[in-house]
Structure formats: C-alpha cells, structure tokens
Design a protein around this motif. Structure first.
Motif, PDB file in Angstrom:
ATOM      1  N   ALA A 199       0.770  -1.260   0.099  1.00  0.00           N
ATOM      2  CA  ALA A 199      -0.018   0.071  -0.153  1.00  0.00           C
ATOM      3  C   ALA A 199       0.747   1.252  -0.011  1.00  0.00           C
ATOM      4  CB  ALA A 199      -0.800  -0.046   1.179  1.00  0.00           C
ATOM      5  N   ALA A 200       1.734   1.301   0.753  1.00  0.00           N
ATOM      6  CA  ALA A 200       3.005   2.368   0.692  1.00  0.00           C
ATOM      7  C   ALA A 200       3.477   2.677  -0.369  1.00  0.00           C
ATOM      8  CB  ALA A 200       3.976   2.390   2.022  1.00  0.00           C
ATOM      9  N   VAL A 201       3.957   1.308  -1.256  1.00  0.00           N
ATOM     10  CA  VAL A 201       4.371   1.730  -2.563  1.00  0.00           C
ATOM     11  C   VAL A 201       3.451   2.256  -3.521  1.00  0.00           C
ATOM     12  CG1 VAL A 201       5.045   0.110  -4.481  1.00  0.00           C
ATOM     13  CG2 VAL A 201       6.087  -0.180  -2.217  1.00  0.00           C
ATOM     14  N   GLY A 202       2.183   1.792  -3.487  1.00  0.00           N
ATOM     15  CA  GLY A 202       1.151   2.223  -4.175  1.00  0.00           C
ATOM     16  C   GLY A 202       0.844   3.780  -4.160  1.00  0.00           C
ATOM     17  N   VAL A 203       1.131   4.331  -2.768  1.00  0.00           N
ATOM     18  CA  VAL A 203       0.892   5.631  -2.784  1.00  0.00           C
ATOM     19  C   VAL A 203       1.945   6.408  -3.106  1.00  0.00           C
ATOM     20  CG1 VAL A 203       0.696   7.523  -0.468  1.00  0.00           C
ATOM     21  CG2 VAL A 203      -0.775   5.323  -0.492  1.00  0.00           C
ATOM     22  N   VAL A 204       3.162   6.168  -2.746  1.00  0.00           N
ATOM     23  CA  VAL A 204       4.353   6.869  -3.465  1.00  0.00           C
ATOM     24  C   VAL A 204       4.456   6.954  -4.867  1.00  0.00           C
ATOM     25  CG1 VAL A 204       7.064   6.798  -3.461  1.00  0.00           C
ATOM     26  CG2 VAL A 204       5.730   6.237  -1.404  1.00  0.00           C
ATOM     27  N   SER A 205       4.350   5.909  -5.463  1.00  0.00           N
ATOM     28  CA  SER A 205       3.989   5.819  -6.920  1.00  0.00           C
ATOM     29  C   SER A 205       2.837   6.684  -7.409  1.00  0.00           C
ATOM     30  CB  SER A 205       3.933   4.358  -7.638  1.00  0.00           C
ATOM     31  OG  SER A 205       4.856   3.390  -6.997  1.00  0.00           O
ATOM     32  N   GLY A 206       1.667   6.627  -6.781  1.00  0.00           N
ATOM     33  CA  GLY A 206       0.584   7.541  -7.226  1.00  0.00           C
ATOM     34  C   GLY A 206       0.834   8.691  -7.042  1.00  0.00           C
ATOM     35  N   ILE A 207       1.456   9.234  -5.920  1.00  0.00           N
ATOM     36  CA  ILE A 207       2.114  10.870  -5.752  1.00  0.00           C
ATOM     37  C   ILE A 207       3.056  11.047  -6.952  1.00  0.00           C
ATOM     38  CG2 ILE A 207       3.437  12.298  -4.472  1.00  0.00           C
ATOM     39  CD1 ILE A 207       2.291  10.660  -2.019  1.00  0.00           C
ATOM     40  N   PHE A 208       3.828  10.172  -7.376  1.00  0.00           N
ATOM     41  CA  PHE A 208       4.722  10.594  -8.244  1.00  0.00           C
ATOM     42  C   PHE A 208       4.116  10.686  -9.657  1.00  0.00           C
ATOM     43  CE2 PHE A 208       7.620   9.666 -11.681  1.00  0.00           C
ATOM     44  CZ  PHE A 208       8.835  10.534 -11.387  1.00  0.00           C
ATOM     45  N   GLY A 209       3.152   9.803  -9.736  1.00  0.00           N
ATOM     46  CA  GLY A 209       2.370   9.651 -11.067  1.00  0.00           C
ATOM     47  C   GLY A 209       1.382  10.862 -11.242  1.00  0.00           C
ATOM     48  N   ALA A 210       1.037  11.673 -10.317  1.00  0.00           N
ATOM     49  CA  ALA A 210       0.263  12.931 -10.209  1.00  0.00           C
ATOM     50  C   ALA A 210       1.130  13.915 -10.262  1.00  0.00           C
ATOM     51  CB  ALA A 210      -0.702  12.944  -8.958  1.00  0.00           C
ATOM     52  N   TRP A 211       2.502  13.859 -10.173  1.00  0.00           N
ATOM     53  CA  TRP A 211       3.218  14.978 -10.093  1.00  0.00           C
ATOM     54  C   TRP A 211       3.837  15.048 -11.531  1.00  0.00           C
ATOM     55  CZ3 TRP A 211       9.091  14.558  -9.564  1.00  0.00           C
ATOM     56  CH2 TRP A 211       9.696  15.834  -9.644  1.00  0.00           C
ATOM     57  N   VAL A 212       4.150  14.159 -12.570  1.00  0.00           N
ATOM     58  CA  VAL A 212       4.594  14.210 -13.612  1.00  0.00           C
ATOM     59  C   VAL A 212       3.359  14.165 -14.686  1.00  0.00           C
ATOM     60  CG1 VAL A 212       6.663  13.181 -13.114  1.00  0.00           C
ATOM     61  CG2 VAL A 212       4.976  11.709 -13.892  1.00  0.00           C
ATOM     62  N   GLU A 213       3.710  14.522 -15.900  1.00  0.00           N
ATOM     63  CA  GLU A 213       2.698  14.567 -17.044  1.00  0.00           C
ATOM     64  C   GLU A 213       2.707  12.898 -17.544  1.00  0.00           C
ATOM     65  OE1 GLU A 213       3.913  16.927 -20.108  1.00  0.00           O
ATOM     66  OE2 GLU A 213       3.590  18.854 -18.893  1.00  0.00           O
ATOM     67  N   LYS A 214       1.264  12.693 -17.762  1.00  0.00           N
ATOM     68  CA  LYS A 214       1.276  11.267 -18.473  1.00  0.00           C
ATOM     69  C   LYS A 214       2.252  10.595 -19.234  1.00  0.00           C
ATOM     70  CE  LYS A 214      -1.885  10.035 -15.426  1.00  0.00           C
ATOM     71  NZ  LYS A 214      -1.717   8.842 -14.544  1.00  0.00           N
ATOM     72  N   GLU A 215       2.306  11.817 -20.557  1.00  0.00           N
ATOM     73  CA  GLU A 215       3.408  11.381 -21.340  1.00  0.00           C
ATOM     74  C   GLU A 215       4.979  10.941 -20.804  1.00  0.00           C
ATOM     75  OE1 GLU A 215       3.122  10.859 -24.543  1.00  0.00           O
ATOM     76  OE2 GLU A 215       1.154  11.547 -24.684  1.00  0.00           O
ATOM     77  N   GLU A 216       5.216  11.437 -19.755  1.00  0.00           N
ATOM     78  CA  GLU A 216       6.622  10.964 -19.187  1.00  0.00           C
ATOM     79  C   GLU A 216       6.437   9.609 -18.501  1.00  0.00           C
ATOM     80  OE1 GLU A 216       8.899  14.436 -17.337  1.00  0.00           O
ATOM     81  OE2 GLU A 216       6.787  14.937 -16.858  1.00  0.00           O
ATOM     82  N   ILE A 217       5.227   9.260 -18.168  1.00  0.00           N
ATOM     83  CA  ILE A 217       5.013   7.925 -17.562  1.00  0.00           C
ATOM     84  C   ILE A 217       5.027   6.893 -18.719  1.00  0.00           C
ATOM     85  CG2 ILE A 217       3.423   6.295 -16.502  1.00  0.00           C
ATOM     86  CD1 ILE A 217       2.738   8.899 -14.583  1.00  0.00           C
ATOM     87  N   TRP A 218       4.281   7.181 -19.903  1.00  0.00           N
ATOM     88  CA  TRP A 218       4.307   6.314 -20.865  1.00  0.00           C
ATOM     89  C   TRP A 218       5.536   6.235 -21.711  1.00  0.00           C
ATOM     90  CZ3 TRP A 218       0.436   3.145 -21.292  1.00  0.00           C
ATOM     91  CH2 TRP A 218      -0.802   3.280 -20.634  1.00  0.00           C
ATOM     92  N   SER A 219       6.277   7.158 -21.601  1.00  0.00           N
ATOM     93  CA  SER A 219       7.652   6.995 -22.294  1.00  0.00           C
ATOM     94  C   SER A 219       8.798   6.319 -21.369  1.00  0.00           C
ATOM     95  CB  SER A 219       8.073   8.442 -23.074  1.00  0.00           C
ATOM     96  OG  SER A 219       8.114   9.222 -21.980  1.00  0.00           O
ATOM     97  N   PHE A 220       8.506   6.132 -20.325  1.00  0.00           N
ATOM     98  CA  PHE A 220       9.592   5.738 -19.334  1.00  0.00           C
ATOM     99  C   PHE A 220      10.278   4.412 -19.984  1.00  0.00           C
ATOM    100  CE2 PHE A 220      10.614   2.448 -16.017  1.00  0.00           C
ATOM    101  CZ  PHE A 220      11.577   3.369 -15.385  1.00  0.00           C
ATOM    102  N   THR A 221      11.778   4.158 -19.802  1.00  0.00           N
ATOM    103  CA  THR A 221      12.339   3.246 -20.374  1.00  0.00           C
ATOM    104  C   THR A 221      13.335   3.060 -18.959  1.00  0.00           C
ATOM    105  OG1 THR A 221      13.707   2.328 -21.805  1.00  0.00           O
ATOM    106  CG2 THR A 221      13.522   4.855 -21.827  1.00  0.00           C
ATOM    107  N   PRO A 222      13.717   1.899 -18.510  1.00  0.00           N
ATOM    108  CA  PRO A 222      14.871   1.588 -17.702  1.00  0.00           C
ATOM    109  C   PRO A 222      16.054   1.885 -18.680  1.00  0.00           C
ATOM    110  CG  PRO A 222      13.559  -0.468 -17.973  1.00  0.00           C
ATOM    111  CD  PRO A 222      12.885   0.742 -18.746  1.00  0.00           C
ATOM    112  N   PHE A 223      16.276   1.448 -19.797  1.00  0.00           N
ATOM    113  CA  PHE A 223      17.377   1.408 -20.543  1.00  0.00           C
ATOM    114  C   PHE A 223      18.079   2.923 -20.770  1.00  0.00           C
ATOM    115  CE2 PHE A 223      14.951  -2.058 -21.523  1.00  0.00           C
ATOM    116  CZ  PHE A 223      15.344  -3.315 -21.035  1.00  0.00           C
ATOM    117  N   VAL A 224      18.339   3.465 -19.842  1.00  0.00           N
ATOM    118  CA  VAL A 224      19.100   4.772 -19.985  1.00  0.00           C
ATOM    119  C   VAL A 224      20.275   5.163 -21.096  1.00  0.00           C
ATOM    120  CG1 VAL A 224      19.992   6.941 -18.587  1.00  0.00           C
ATOM    121  CG2 VAL A 224      18.366   5.225 -17.508  1.00  0.00           C
TER     122      VAL A 224
END
Length: 449
Positions: free
Chosen positions: A116-141
């Motif tokens: 539940a804590a992981v969900g809250v932290v992730s949700g706060i981050f998701g609300a802070w950034v634009e949706k396009e930044e989430i959709w375009s996320f890649t771990p392969f920097v």
C-alpha cells in the motif's frame, strides 16, 4: 532465501511473465478502452482493476503454493504500475487485494502495508509528472544517453525519467531489506552475490518498463489511426463546407460578373477554385510544412477577397521566416480563417481585416489568426480542452489534442465588437530535406517513446 541460480532464472521468467500479461491484456478491446481513457468513472476504474487483479492475484497464490515458482508474483511491480496510472488511492486498494493470498497462505502480514505504501508513493509521483513522461518511461537509460545529454546541454532540466528509475529501484531496495529483516512476514528475492542482488533491484523497473512499452506501442498505433480518421474527417468537412450551394453560388456569381469586364480575373478565380477543391481532395499527410499550409489557404483567401471586395476584406500576414519549414497539422488554418470570415466579418457592414501571424517561441511555434470583426460570445479565455466554436474549430482542437496531448495550447480570445484572436502553440519540428513529412510526423508523435 532462494538459491542464486533459482533467483537468476526467476528474474528471467518474471520478465517473460510481465511481457505475456501485458500482451494478453492489450488484445482486449475493453481493456484498451479503459486503459487509454482520458477520464474514467469509478465503475470503469474498478473494471480496469479487475483486468489486473484477477490474473495477478492468482499469480501471488501460485507463488505461495507451488514450490520454486517465484516468478508468478509480480505484485510489487503491479502496484507500482497502478500507482503511476491510476493514482495512490486505487493503487493502495489494489495492494490490499494482491496481498490476500500472501497473508492467508504464508502469513506475510507486512505485505499489505508495504505494498500500500508503494502504491501511495507511486501514485504521488504519477500525479506530479505528466502522463506522457510515464508512458515514455524506459529503464534502458544508455540507449537514449546521447539524446539525454544533448537535451540537457541545450536546456538543463530535472530529468523525471531518471528519477522514476531511481524511485522504483529504491523502493525495491527497501523491499528486499525489509524482507531480510522479517523473512517470514514479507516476500522478496534476496541473493548472496552482490552482482545478482543488483539485478534483483533493477528487475523491478525493467518489468514496469516492459509493460508500459507494450501498452505505449499500442497507444501510439491507436493515436495514429485516430489522426488519420480526423484528417480524413477534416478534409471531407472542409470540402463539404466549400462546395455547399451558398459558397458555390457566391463564387460562381462573382466569376459571372467578371467574365465580361474582367475576363482575366474571372479565369484566375476559376483556377483558384479548382486548386482549392483539388487540394482538399489530394492525399496529403498528417503534417505539412507551414509554407505549404499557407499556400493552400491563399487560394481560399483570394476567392473571398474577390467576393467581398478588396475594400471590405483585407489580409495581412506577419510571418517569421524561421517558421515556414516547421511541420504543422494539415488543413489547420483554413477552418480558422473561414470561421473568422463567417462569424466575424460577414456580419460587419464595413468588412474588416484578417491577420495571420507565426513566430518561434523557444522550441515551439505559435500560429495566430485574428480578425477585427464583431467577435463571438465565449466564456473567459479557454484552453485546449474547452475552446472553439463550430465544427471546423472543434475538429482543429480535437486533432491538436490527439497529435500533441498536453503539449499543445489552443486559445480563443473574443472581444465583442472588436474581433477574435485564435492562437495555436505546438512543439516545433522542422521538415527534414529528403524525407517525407509523414515520416517526420510519426517521429514527432513518438519522439518521447
């Protein structure tokens, strides 16, 4: 503690499980509609959660009952993903559901509060950034390192993509550490070898990135299909409005009045009318250079100037040369100009002036169509989602929203008795020599993918 070889196999299988689940869900039309909806009602969110929770809760149950099949449990990554996409509240609720088998079978009582804590932290981050930044996320920097360095050298900024990668990996570090301290109260993979433990930490953002990539590829495909539909709709809508009896009657009547006394101008108007209709029927791409879009509108304006008279309809162009090669959506200006003439200048006895402007504003292009007519009745200055009047204006607004999302601005400023200003601000992408505009358009649409 699992054997290191088993952990390595588990990590590989977990990637396959994530890809398989994402691909299977993406094939469902209902899931697509719910996942990509701009606004969801609570009942729709519950339906969307069911697509995630039914198979993935079953996966947690399999992990707790089947020996050495640890890869079926991707509850941590699922809650992180739901937090980014749906918000902290729904993610925390999903965490409690996913933790039911772990608590019921293995008595892992730390699973519900931690997830539940992981969900809250992730949700706060998701609300802070634009949706396009989430959709375009890649771990392969490393694959986009050159682009990242070039972008930040030109205009340094806080990179939220890197922050998301660090955030997910950091929560997984806390996950493993807490599991080490309370091994029977929370499940996590814990390796002896340092290099393998690093892989465990990095596996979580890779799983999240895989699922987002699968769905984002589908999202881009659906958006391109929507773009084609809207372009076709705009083309037929413009054609229908131009060949309606009123327009043809006035144009042909103007030509007839010129045939005897000014035959050269009559022939010129016939050619421009033919060019206008041919341009509407031509199979052009989603994007065209601004220079080509202005050329298309010139024929329409020339016909209207002859119809109204040069003393009643004046056209002023204030164009920045740097903007002429920038790609803009096709059939962008004609509906706006027609709206200005029909609703702004026609009701005005003495006519008026239409001004077309373009300018660069850092890495964006601003295009404006202004008239000094009677104005239109609107609420206070509006943004992309709520502005525009009439079919043509609505079509332009919807196409900008589909093509650019929150990166575009469409503003209508109306001053009753003084005129109307329509302003469009979109990211600037210059047409490349030797490449088709459509190819550049697709690159623009998926530049952050």
């Amino acid at each position: 503690m699992a054997d290191d070889k088993l952990i390595l196999i588990t990590l590989l299988v977990k990637l396959g499980v994530a890809a398989s689940v994402a691909s299977a869900l993406a094939r469902t039309r209902t899931f697509q509609r719910l996942l990509f909806a701009d606004h969801r009602k609570p009942r729709q969110i519950v339906s969307l959660l069911a697509f995630f929770l039914v198979p993935l809760t079953l996966g947690v149950w399999v992990r707790t009952t089947v020996p050495n099949f640890l890869a079926a449990d991707i509850s941590f990554e699922t809650v992180t993903l739901l937090g980014l996409l749906l918000g902290p509240g729904w993610a925390a609720l999903s965490a409690l559901v996913l933790a039911v088998p772990a608590v019921a079978v293995r008595h892992e009582y730390l699973a519900p509060p931690f997830l539940a804590a992981v969900g809250v932290v992730s949700g706060i981050f998701g609300a802070w950034v634009e949706k396009e930044e989430i959709w375009s996320f890649t771990p392969f920097v490393d694959l986009s390192l050159y682009r990242w360095v070039r972008r930040n050298l030109r205009k340094p900024k806080f990179d939220r993509q890197i922050l998301l990668l660090v955030l997910i990996a950091g929560m997984e570090v806390a996950h493993v550490e807490l599991s080490t301290r309370y091994p029977h109260r929370l499940f996590a993979l814990d390796a002896d070898a340092a290099w393998l433990q690093v892989l465990v930490w990095l596996c979580a953002p890779v799983v999240v990135g895989i699922m987002l990539k699968v769905w984002n590829a589908l999202r881009i495909e659906l958006k391109l299909e929507e773009q084609k539909r809207l372009v076709l709709e705009a083309r037929f809508d413009a054609l229908q409005r131009q060949i309606n009896p009123h327009f043809l009657f006035n144009t042909l009547n103007s030509i007839a009045s010129l045939v005897r006394f000014r035959p050269d101008l009559a022939r010129e108007m016939i050619v421009k009318l033919a060019n206008l209709l041919r341009g509407l029927l031509r199979d052009h791409g989603t994007y065209v250079p601004l220079r080509e879009e202005l050329s298309f509108t010139d024929d329409y304006l020339d016909i209207e100037v002859v119809r109204f008279g040069t003393d009643k309809l004046r056209v002023v162009k204030e164009l920045d040369e740097k903007t002429l090669d920038v790609l803009v959506p096709s059939i962008l200006l004609q509906p706006l100009i027609e709206n200005s003439i029909k609703h702004g200048l026609e009701p005005r006895i003495q006519g008026g002036t239409i001004t077309i402007r373009s300018r660069m504003q850092r890495d964006r292009i601003v295009v404006e169509v202004e008239d000094d007519g009677v104005g239109i009745v609107l609420n206070p200055p509006t943004s992309l989602r709520n502005s525009g009047a009439g079919i043509g204006m609505k079509n332009v607004r919807e196409r900008l929203e589909v093509l650019y999302g929150d990166r575009a601005r469409f503003t209508v400023l109306s001053r009753p008795g003084r005129g109307t200003l329509v302003s469009i601000e979109i990211p600037a992408e210059v047409a490349l020599p030797g490449l088709e505009a459509q190819s550049s358009a697709q690159a623009l649409a998926s530049s952050d993918s």
